[in-house]
Design a protein around this motif. Structure first.
Motif, PDB file in Angstrom:
ATOM      1  N   PRO A  34     -22.258 -20.841 -16.867  1.00 55.20           N
ATOM      2  CA  PRO A  34     -21.644 -19.646 -16.286  1.00 55.20           C
ATOM      3  C   PRO A  34     -21.052 -18.677 -17.310  1.00 55.20           C
ATOM      4  N   TYR A  38     -22.433 -14.869 -17.872  1.00 56.42           N
ATOM      5  CA  TYR A  38     -21.513 -13.731 -17.807  1.00 56.42           C
ATOM      6  C   TYR A  38     -21.569 -12.916 -19.106  1.00 56.42           C
ATOM      7  N   ALA A  41     -24.663 -10.800 -19.146  1.00 51.47           N
ATOM      8  CA  ALA A  41     -24.562  -9.700 -18.180  1.00 51.47           C
ATOM      9  C   ALA A  41     -23.649  -8.602 -18.700  1.00 51.47           C
ATOM     10  N   VAL A  42     -22.534  -8.974 -19.308  1.00 49.76           N
ATOM     11  CA  VAL A  42     -21.601  -7.983 -19.835  1.00 49.76           C
ATOM     12  C   VAL A  42     -22.204  -7.257 -21.033  1.00 49.76           C
ATOM     13  N   LEU A  63     -15.636  -2.521 -14.480  1.00 45.63           N
ATOM     14  CA  LEU A  63     -16.818  -3.240 -13.998  1.00 45.63           C
ATOM     15  C   LEU A  63     -16.928  -4.648 -14.554  1.00 45.63           C
ATOM     16  N   ALA A  64     -16.437  -4.873 -15.774  1.00 48.56           N
ATOM     17  CA  ALA A  64     -16.625  -6.167 -16.441  1.00 48.56           C
ATOM     18  C   ALA A  64     -15.541  -7.190 -16.108  1.00 48.56           C
ATOM     19  N   PRO A  66     -13.187  -7.520 -13.260  1.00 46.88           N
ATOM     20  CA  PRO A  66     -12.950  -8.100 -11.918  1.00 46.88           C
ATOM     21  C   PRO A  66     -13.797  -9.321 -11.558  1.00 46.88           C
ATOM     22  N   PRO A  67     -15.045  -9.437 -11.971  1.00 49.16           N
ATOM     23  CA  PRO A  67     -15.785 -10.645 -11.579  1.00 49.16           C
ATOM     24  C   PRO A  67     -15.159 -11.949 -12.082  1.00 49.16           C
ATOM     25  N   VAL A  68     -14.472 -11.916 -13.187  1.00 45.18           N
ATOM     26  CA  VAL A  68     -13.857 -13.144 -13.696  1.00 45.18           C
ATOM     27  C   VAL A  68     -12.377 -13.254 -13.324  1.00 45.18           C
TER      28      VAL A  68
END
Length: 69
Positions: A34, A38, A41-42, A63-64, A66-68
């Motif tokens: 994971p 990530y 993707a970043v 954008l980078a 909040p997902p984590v």
């Protein structure tokens, strides 16, 4: 003050022990970790979005992160 420090150390210690136990039971995946996914993707997002300006840097961060979080 000493009592406060001692009490706050227990959740951290318990979390570390649980993490170590889970690492023994569930090892890291051979492919598609994971954190690595990530990171890739970043990196792609950075190439597309980031520019040396405050607005573009803020957009990249919004954008980078909040997902984590």
């Amino acid at each position: 003050m000493k009592n406060l420090v001692r009490e706050s150390a227990w959740p951290i210690s318990a979390g570390m022990l649980c993490g170590a136990a889970l690492d023994r039971v569930l090892p890291d995946p051979r492919r598609g970790h994971p954190v690595a996914v990530y990171g890739q993707a970043v990196a792609r997002l950075e190439q597309q979005v980031y520019r040396p300006s405050r607005a573009r840097g803020a957009a990249f961060a919004l954008l980078a992160v909040p997902p984590v979080a």
